[in-house]
Structure formats: structure tokens, C-alpha cells
Design a protein around this motif. Sequence first.
Motif, mmCIF file in Angstrom:
data_model
loop_
_atom_site.group_PDB
_atom_site.id
_atom_site.type_symbol
_atom_site.label_atom_id
_atom_site.label_comp_id
_atom_site.label_asym_id
_atom_site.label_seq_id
_atom_site.Cartn_x
_atom_site.Cartn_y
_atom_site.Cartn_z
ATOM 1 N N GLN A 3 19.377 -17.083 32.705
ATOM 2 C CA GLN A 3 19.155 -15.687 32.318
ATOM 3 C C GLN A 3 17.871 -15.582 31.500
ATOM 4 O O GLN A 3 17.637 -16.395 30.611
ATOM 5 C CB GLN A 3 20.316 -15.148 31.482
ATOM 6 N N LEU A 4 17.071 -14.590 31.836
ATOM 7 C CA LEU A 4 15.914 -14.200 31.035
ATOM 8 C C LEU A 4 16.127 -12.746 30.663
ATOM 9 O O LEU A 4 16.214 -11.897 31.546
ATOM 10 C CB LEU A 4 14.610 -14.359 31.815
ATOM 11 N N VAL A 5 16.222 -12.469 29.372
ATOM 12 C CA VAL A 5 16.543 -11.128 28.914
ATOM 13 C C VAL A 5 15.404 -10.602 28.043
ATOM 14 O O VAL A 5 15.165 -11.110 26.942
ATOM 15 C CB VAL A 5 17.869 -11.109 28.131
ATOM 16 N N GLU A 6 14.709 -9.583 28.576
ATOM 17 C CA GLU A 6 13.609 -8.972 27.841
ATOM 18 C C GLU A 6 14.114 -7.858 26.940
ATOM 19 O O GLU A 6 15.123 -7.214 27.227
ATOM 20 C CB GLU A 6 12.573 -8.373 28.797
ATOM 21 N N SER A 7 13.378 -7.649 25.872
ATOM 22 C CA SER A 7 13.664 -6.538 24.969
ATOM 23 C C SER A 7 12.371 -6.142 24.262
ATOM 24 O O SER A 7 11.383 -6.880 24.307
ATOM 25 C CB SER A 7 14.734 -6.923 23.939
ATOM 26 N N GLY A 8 12.403 -4.963 23.638
ATOM 27 C CA GLY A 8 11.270 -4.537 22.828
ATOM 28 C C GLY A 8 10.403 -3.461 23.440
ATOM 29 O O GLY A 8 9.464 -2.982 22.798
ATOM 30 N N GLY A 9 10.681 -3.082 24.676
ATOM 31 C CA GLY A 9 9.891 -2.022 25.284
ATOM 32 C C GLY A 9 10.218 -0.664 24.687
ATOM 33 O O GLY A 9 11.152 -0.519 23.890
ATOM 34 N N GLY A 10 9.419 0.339 25.086
ATOM 35 C CA GLY A 10 9.664 1.683 24.584
ATOM 36 C C GLY A 10 8.459 2.570 24.766
ATOM 37 O O GLY A 10 7.522 2.232 25.489
ATOM 38 N N ALA A 23 14.384 -13.756 25.850
ATOM 39 C CA ALA A 23 15.277 -14.841 25.477
ATOM 40 C C ALA A 23 15.798 -15.517 26.737
ATOM 41 O O ALA A 23 16.357 -14.854 27.624
ATOM 42 C CB ALA A 23 16.424 -14.308 24.642
ATOM 43 N N ALA A 24 15.623 -16.822 26.814
ATOM 44 C CA ALA A 24 16.020 -17.584 27.990
ATOM 45 C C ALA A 24 17.274 -18.402 27.707
ATOM 46 O O ALA A 24 17.469 -18.897 26.597
ATOM 47 C CB ALA A 24 14.892 -18.510 28.422
ATOM 48 N N CYS A 95 9.399 -10.907 32.319
ATOM 49 C CA CYS A 95 9.304 -12.292 31.868
ATOM 50 C C CYS A 95 9.549 -13.215 33.059
ATOM 51 O O CYS A 95 10.429 -12.949 33.894
ATOM 52 C CB CYS A 95 10.368 -12.500 30.786
ATOM 53 N N ASN A 96 8.779 -14.287 33.131
ATOM 54 C CA ASN A 96 8.900 -15.255 34.218
ATOM 55 C C ASN A 96 8.868 -16.668 33.649
ATOM 56 O O ASN A 96 8.048 -16.966 32.788
ATOM 57 C CB ASN A 96 7.757 -15.050 35.202
ATOM 58 N N ALA A 97 9.759 -17.509 34.148
ATOM 59 C CA ALA A 97 9.797 -18.924 33.765
ATOM 60 C C ALA A 97 9.510 -19.757 35.005
ATOM 61 O O ALA A 97 10.168 -19.591 36.038
ATOM 62 C CB ALA A 97 11.160 -19.280 33.189
ATOM 63 N N LEU A 98 8.534 -20.639 34.909
ATOM 64 C CA LEU A 98 8.092 -21.396 36.078
ATOM 65 C C LEU A 98 7.957 -22.870 35.737
ATOM 66 O O LEU A 98 7.340 -23.231 34.731
ATOM 67 C CB LEU A 98 6.737 -20.858 36.551
ATOM 68 N N LYS A 99 8.540 -23.713 36.597
ATOM 69 C CA LYS A 99 8.372 -25.167 36.444
ATOM 70 C C LYS A 99 8.154 -25.761 37.820
ATOM 71 O O LYS A 99 8.981 -25.574 38.718
ATOM 72 C CB LYS A 99 9.590 -25.798 35.777
ATOM 73 N N ALA A 100 7.055 -26.424 37.992
ATOM 74 C CA ALA A 100 6.732 -27.044 39.269
ATOM 75 C C ALA A 100 7.179 -28.495 39.240
ATOM 76 O O ALA A 100 7.078 -29.178 38.230
ATOM 77 C CB ALA A 100 5.240 -26.955 39.534
ATOM 78 N N GLY A 101 7.682 -28.953 40.360
ATOM 79 C CA GLY A 101 8.110 -30.334 40.494
ATOM 80 C C GLY A 101 8.464 -30.581 41.938
ATOM 81 O O GLY A 101 7.921 -29.947 42.832
ATOM 82 N N LEU A 102 9.381 -31.479 42.175
ATOM 83 C CA LEU A 102 9.850 -31.690 43.552
ATOM 84 C C LEU A 102 10.422 -30.390 44.101
ATOM 85 O O LEU A 102 10.295 -30.080 45.286
ATOM 86 C CB LEU A 102 10.887 -32.805 43.588
ATOM 87 N N VAL A 103 11.054 -29.642 43.205
ATOM 88 C CA VAL A 103 11.543 -28.298 43.521
ATOM 89 C C VAL A 103 10.918 -27.347 42.513
ATOM 90 O O VAL A 103 10.846 -27.661 41.330
ATOM 91 C CB VAL A 103 13.080 -28.232 43.436
ATOM 92 N N ILE A 104 10.440 -26.223 42.984
ATOM 93 C CA ILE A 104 9.858 -25.231 42.077
ATOM 94 C C ILE A 104 10.976 -24.365 41.529
ATOM 95 O O ILE A 104 11.741 -23.761 42.283
ATOM 96 C CB ILE A 104 8.819 -24.368 42.810
ATOM 97 N N GLY A 109 13.154 -12.159 34.653
ATOM 98 C CA GLY A 109 14.003 -11.246 33.914
ATOM 99 C C GLY A 109 14.095 -9.919 34.630
ATOM 100 O O GLY A 109 13.455 -9.693 35.658
ATOM 101 N N GLN A 110 14.891 -9.010 34.033
ATOM 102 C CA GLN A 110 15.122 -7.706 34.671
ATOM 103 C C GLN A 110 14.037 -6.698 34.330
ATOM 104 O O GLN A 110 13.954 -5.642 34.961
ATOM 105 C CB GLN A 110 16.499 -7.164 34.264
ATOM 106 N N GLY A 111 13.225 -6.997 33.341
ATOM 107 C CA GLY A 111 12.116 -6.123 32.977
ATOM 108 C C GLY A 111 12.438 -5.186 31.835
ATOM 109 O O GLY A 111 13.594 -4.840 31.590
#
Length: 118
Positions: A3-10, A23-24, A95-104, A109-111
Motif C-alpha cells: 500500500q502507498l497512501v498519499e496525503s496532504g493535498g488540497g 506512507a508505504a 506516489c510511485n515505488a520502483l525497484k528494478a531487479g530480476l523482476v521489476i 498510490g491512489q493519488g
Amino acid sequence: QVQLVESGGGLVQPGGSLRLSCAASGIRFSFFLMNWYRQAPGKQRELVASIASGGNTNYADSVKGRFTISRDNAKNTVYLQMNSLKPEDTAGYYCNALKAGLVIDNYWGQGTQVTVSS
């Protein structure tokens, strides 16, 4: 599960500031490149800022000097401090979480909506 949960917009006036948080959970956060993207209506999603696990950062030219990305690996959280906001910064921020490896591993997040208007 991840889960990636964004907050703080407005709604903020031009020239104002906002701080977004993401928050991840469910991932080994410190191993991931963390990104903030944004997408305005009718436009393609664009990369705003990135921060590597070691702290190296990159920014889109349009936000350099105004936005600051940071991360707290102990809290599994990435931040985007946005100053001197302009109407053209209005968009959904993702929010985006990215890790490259044998599998990407690539997670989103929901935005959170940021609207800059007087």
C-alpha cells in the motif's frame, strides 16, 4: 499487500505551500526508488521528482527550486514539499515505488489532488 497512501493535498492560493506525504507498507521501503508523478486533466502523467534509496534526488525542470523531495526510511514515508505553487501545478499527485531487479517491482498510490487557485 503493498500500500502507498498519499496525503496532504488540497486547495491553496498561488504562491502558497503544501507538503505531500506518502506512507508505504508491504515493501522494503529503503530498497526502493521513490517518485512523485502528477497528472493534470487532459495531459499525460509526468515525473515530478525522484529520490533514490541513498538520497540522490532529481526534479523536473518545471519544479526545480520550488519543490523538495525527501524520505524517512525509518517511517517508510516519502515527502514532497511544494513551495511557490502556481496554477499550472494543479494536478493529481501520485506516489510511485520502483525497484528494478530480476523482476521489476512497481507500485502506485491512489493519488491526492492539488489545486492552486485564487
